[in-house]
Enzyme design. Structure first.
Site, PDB file in Angstrom:
ATOM      1  N   LEU A 148       0.626  -1.079   0.388  1.00 27.46           N
ATOM      2  CA  LEU A 148       0.092  -0.030   0.238  1.00 27.46           C
ATOM      3  C   LEU A 148       0.967   1.421   0.079  1.00 27.46           C
ATOM      4  O   LEU A 148       0.907   1.610   0.454  1.00 27.46           O
ATOM      5  CB  LEU A 148      -0.724  -0.235   1.093  1.00 27.46           C
ATOM      6  CG  LEU A 148      -1.821   0.517   1.167  1.00 27.46           C
ATOM      7  CD1 LEU A 148      -3.014   0.433   0.053  1.00 27.46           C
ATOM      8  CD2 LEU A 148      -2.802   1.032   2.661  1.00 27.46           C
ATOM      9  N   GLY A 149       1.927   1.382  -0.896  1.00 27.64           N
ATOM     10  CA  GLY A 149       2.652   2.135  -0.983  1.00 27.64           C
ATOM     11  C   GLY A 149       1.935   3.908  -1.819  1.00 27.64           C
ATOM     12  O   GLY A 149       0.636   3.907  -1.578  1.00 27.64           O
ATOM     13  N   ARG A 150       2.269   4.417  -2.633  1.00 29.76           N
ATOM     14  CA  ARG A 150       2.118   5.585  -3.850  1.00 29.76           C
ATOM     15  C   ARG A 150       1.255   4.643  -4.810  1.00 29.76           C
ATOM     16  O   ARG A 150      -0.346   6.093  -5.094  1.00 29.76           O
ATOM     17  CB  ARG A 150       3.238   6.103  -4.391  1.00 29.76           C
ATOM     18  CG  ARG A 150       3.928   7.003  -3.096  1.00 29.76           C
ATOM     19  CD  ARG A 150       5.611   6.929  -4.082  1.00 29.76           C
ATOM     20  NE  ARG A 150       6.741   5.741  -3.867  1.00 29.76           N
ATOM     21  CZ  ARG A 150       7.689   6.029  -4.032  1.00 29.76           C
ATOM     22  NH1 ARG A 150       8.216   6.994  -3.930  1.00 29.76           N
ATOM     23  NH2 ARG A 150       8.886   5.029  -4.266  1.00 29.76           N
ATOM     24  N   ILE A 151       1.570   4.112  -5.198  1.00 27.76           N
ATOM     25  CA  ILE A 151       0.234   3.398  -6.139  1.00 27.76           C
ATOM     26  C   ILE A 151      -0.390   2.911  -5.713  1.00 27.76           C
ATOM     27  O   ILE A 151      -1.924   3.142  -6.258  1.00 27.76           O
ATOM     28  CB  ILE A 151       1.548   2.163  -7.134  1.00 27.76           C
ATOM     29  CG1 ILE A 151       2.917   3.664  -8.144  1.00 27.76           C
ATOM     30  CG2 ILE A 151       0.521   1.818  -8.304  1.00 27.76           C
ATOM     31  CD1 ILE A 151       3.082   2.646  -8.409  1.00 27.76           C
ATOM     32  N   ARG A 171       5.289  -4.565   5.097  1.00 28.29           N
ATOM     33  CA  ARG A 171       5.596  -4.492   6.466  1.00 28.29           C
ATOM     34  C   ARG A 171       5.319  -4.328   7.624  1.00 28.29           C
ATOM     35  O   ARG A 171       5.816  -4.695   8.966  1.00 28.29           O
ATOM     36  CB  ARG A 171       7.462  -4.423   6.485  1.00 28.29           C
ATOM     37  CG  ARG A 171       7.965  -5.714   4.942  1.00 28.29           C
ATOM     38  CD  ARG A 171       9.452  -5.108   5.305  1.00 28.29           C
ATOM     39  NE  ARG A 171       9.034  -3.904   4.221  1.00 28.29           N
ATOM     40  CZ  ARG A 171      10.178  -3.220   3.246  1.00 28.29           C
ATOM     41  NH1 ARG A 171      11.973  -3.431   3.855  1.00 28.29           N
ATOM     42  NH2 ARG A 171       9.959  -2.015   2.938  1.00 28.29           N
ATOM     43  N   GLY A 227       3.402  -5.653  -9.735  1.00 28.09           N
ATOM     44  CA  GLY A 227       5.017  -5.146  -9.082  1.00 28.09           C
ATOM     45  C   GLY A 227       6.074  -5.786 -10.210  1.00 28.09           C
ATOM     46  O   GLY A 227       6.535  -5.003 -11.200  1.00 28.09           O
ATOM     47  N   ARG A 228       6.549  -6.498  -9.589  1.00 30.14           N
ATOM     48  CA  ARG A 228       7.157  -7.870 -10.064  1.00 30.14           C
ATOM     49  C   ARG A 228       7.303  -9.047 -10.628  1.00 30.14           C
ATOM     50  O   ARG A 228       6.594  -9.262 -10.051  1.00 30.14           O
ATOM     51  CB  ARG A 228       9.135  -8.035  -9.808  1.00 30.14           C
ATOM     52  CG  ARG A 228       9.488  -5.811  -9.494  1.00 30.14           C
ATOM     53  CD  ARG A 228       9.758  -5.538 -11.171  1.00 30.14           C
ATOM     54  NE  ARG A 228      10.209  -3.904 -11.401  1.00 30.14           N
ATOM     55  CZ  ARG A 228      10.443  -2.718 -12.052  1.00 30.14           C
ATOM     56  NH1 ARG A 228       8.670  -3.087 -12.463  1.00 30.14           N
ATOM     57  NH2 ARG A 228      10.103  -1.833 -12.173  1.00 30.14           N
ATOM     58  N   ASP A 252       0.759  -8.538 -15.256  1.00 36.38           N
ATOM     59  CA  ASP A 252       1.744  -7.205 -16.452  1.00 36.38           C
ATOM     60  C   ASP A 252       3.175  -7.319 -16.264  1.00 36.38           C
ATOM     61  O   ASP A 252       3.704  -6.217 -17.412  1.00 36.38           O
ATOM     62  CB  ASP A 252       1.181  -5.702 -15.725  1.00 36.38           C
ATOM     63  CG  ASP A 252       2.125  -4.612 -16.938  1.00 36.38           C
ATOM     64  OD1 ASP A 252       1.347  -4.615 -18.370  1.00 36.38           O
ATOM     65  OD2 ASP A 252       2.385  -3.786 -15.930  1.00 36.38           O
ATOM     66  N   GLU A 257      10.494 -11.597 -17.925  1.00 37.36           N
ATOM     67  CA  GLU A 257       9.676 -10.397 -19.350  1.00 37.36           C
ATOM     68  C   GLU A 257      10.905 -10.404 -20.637  1.00 37.36           C
ATOM     69  O   GLU A 257      12.364  -9.933 -19.468  1.00 37.36           O
ATOM     70  CB  GLU A 257       8.904  -9.879 -18.740  1.00 37.36           C
ATOM     71  CG  GLU A 257      10.162  -9.010 -17.887  1.00 37.36           C
ATOM     72  CD  GLU A 257       8.553  -8.123 -17.599  1.00 37.36           C
ATOM     73  OE1 GLU A 257       7.636  -8.533 -16.653  1.00 37.36           O
ATOM     74  OE2 GLU A 257       9.000  -6.841 -17.322  1.00 37.36           O
ATOM     75  N   HIS A 275       3.851  -5.962 -19.657  1.00 35.99           N
ATOM     76  CA  HIS A 275       4.901  -4.495 -18.917  1.00 35.99           C
ATOM     77  C   HIS A 275       4.061  -3.233 -19.107  1.00 35.99           C
ATOM     78  O   HIS A 275       5.260  -2.448 -19.669  1.00 35.99           O
ATOM     79  CB  HIS A 275       6.210  -4.773 -18.290  1.00 35.99           C
ATOM     80  CG  HIS A 275       6.689  -3.978 -17.267  1.00 35.99           C
ATOM     81  ND1 HIS A 275       7.729  -4.625 -17.076  1.00 35.99           N
ATOM     82  CD2 HIS A 275       6.448  -3.038 -17.228  1.00 35.99           C
ATOM     83  CE1 HIS A 275       7.897  -3.787 -15.757  1.00 35.99           C
ATOM     84  NE2 HIS A 275       7.189  -2.586 -15.347  1.00 35.99           N
ATOM     85  N   GLY A 277       2.624  -1.138 -17.376  1.00 38.65           N
ATOM     86  CA  GLY A 277       1.384   0.325 -16.443  1.00 38.65           C
ATOM     87  C   GLY A 277       0.879   1.227 -16.503  1.00 38.65           C
ATOM     88  O   GLY A 277       0.870   2.371 -16.322  1.00 38.65           O
TER      89      GLY A 277
END
Ligand code: NAP
Ligand code: 8YV
Length: 309
Positions: A148-151, A171, A227-228, A252, A257, A275, A277
């Protein structure tokens, strides 16, 4: 004499123009003999524009002072090596939050309503023979956000607009956020209908979405990875999507990739995205501007707009 910088991959035209207007730019990705180029220019390079930088490359550039990454995720840069060599690292946060949140919701709807398949259904003339099968909706469902960060916060806002309930794992608990916090990812996956991944790559999150987490999400659950690819046990994901142990996935990003496991291509419960996004003109240009702004600030001796090291 303009400063000399090394560009490690293709950037947007506007970004490349802005860099060329200020610096002498050497394009590593275009060099037929990369080692020969590095050997020739190494003593003069003070900055890198782009990612994919390890300690070995840093060691070849004795005057390197800064790496300005194109992207908010900087897992392709060895930041430990950079810190040890007093090399600054910058990224491109915030300017891509809206684009990322929009496509996340878009992929969720695409998966829930099987939109790519519906498009094919119409194009293939099947509609005249039979109606399209019934699908599911987002409203009333619970979405668990890993990161739950900026994005992640922008995704949460839009998920609420879809009348979804938002829960999250990271975390740290974020006391100012209104959503229910789960200290344990497995517990969150068990309680979620949708699991959205928007945490960074790197060692601390490698395969954090394990077979156990996917099992907890279950046959009715949907995974969305923004994310990744490294966050997920990809072989387990493919297996569980194939045998119905996981309901579906919108992806995504992938582990290796642009190589995507071919087993996914024939699955009906998957939506695939290359990818992309942040891949809009609007957002990618803002990201490029931030790459340039960081370099300009560095060479002017001013505070860096978005430093991570
Ligand atoms: P951010 O603001 O730093 O947010 C990252 C979130 O991940 C934080 O809430 C953090 O919370 C959580 N997190 C970090 N390490 C964790 C761990 N080990 N376990 C659990 N949670 C962890 O980053 P952002 O700007 O939102 O970007 C997030 C990521 O999205 C990027 O790093 C990048 O990989 C990816 N991304 C992908 C695309 C695309 O095109 N698909 C575009 C942009 C970004 P805690 O600190 O509380 O753990
Ligand atoms: C970009 C991203 O696609 O910002 C990130 O972390 O993954 C994307 O915005 C990428 O960095 C540029 O190719």
């Amino acid at each position: 004499m303009p400063e000399e910088i090394l560009q490690t991959h293709k950037l947007l035209d506007r970004c490349e123009r802005e860099l060329a207007a200020r610096y002498t730019v050497h394009k590593l990705h275009e060099a037929a003999d990369k080692e020969a180029l590095i050997a020739e220019i190494a003593p003069r390079i003070r900055a890198i524009a782009g990612g994919n930088v390890d300690g070995a490359l840093m060691d070849k550039l004795p005057k390197l002072e800064i790496i300005a990454n194109f992207g908010v995720g900087y897992d392709s840069i060895d930041t430990t090596a950079a810190r040890a060599r007093n090399i600054r690292v910058t990224n491109t946060p915030n300017v891509l939050n809206d684009a990322m949140a929009e496509i996340t919701i878009g992929l969720m709807i695409a998966l829930a309503r099987r939109l790519p398949q519906a498009d094919q259904f119409v194009r293939q003339g099947k509609w005249a023979r039979v109606g399209y099968r019934l699908q599911s909706e987002l409203n009333g469902k619970t979405v668990g956000i890993l990161g739950l960060g900026r994005i992640g916060k922008e995704i949460a806002l839009r998920a609420q607009a879809m009348k979804m309930r938002v829960i999250y794992h990271g975390r740290h608990r974020q006391p100012d956020e209104p959503y229910l916090y789960y200290q344990n990812l497995l517990d969150m996956a068990r309680d979620a209908d949708w699991l959205v991944l928007i945490a960074p790559g790197g060692k601390s999150t490698e395969r954090i979405v394990s077979r156990e987490v996917l099992t907890a999400l279950g046959p009715e659950g949907y995974l969305v990875n923004m994310g990744r690819g490294s966050l997920v046990d990809e072989p387990a994901l493919v297996e569980m999507l194939t045998n119905g142990q996981l309901g579906g996935a919108a992806l995504d990003v992938f582990d290796k990739e642009p190589n995507v496991p071919e087993a996914l291509f024939s699955l009906d419960n998957v939506v695939l995205s290359p990818h992309q996004g942040s891949a809009t003109h609007q957002t990618r240009n803002k990201m490029g501007d931030l790459v340039v702004a960081n370099l300009v600030a560095h060479f002017a001796g001013e505070p860096l707009p978005s430093a991570v090291v």
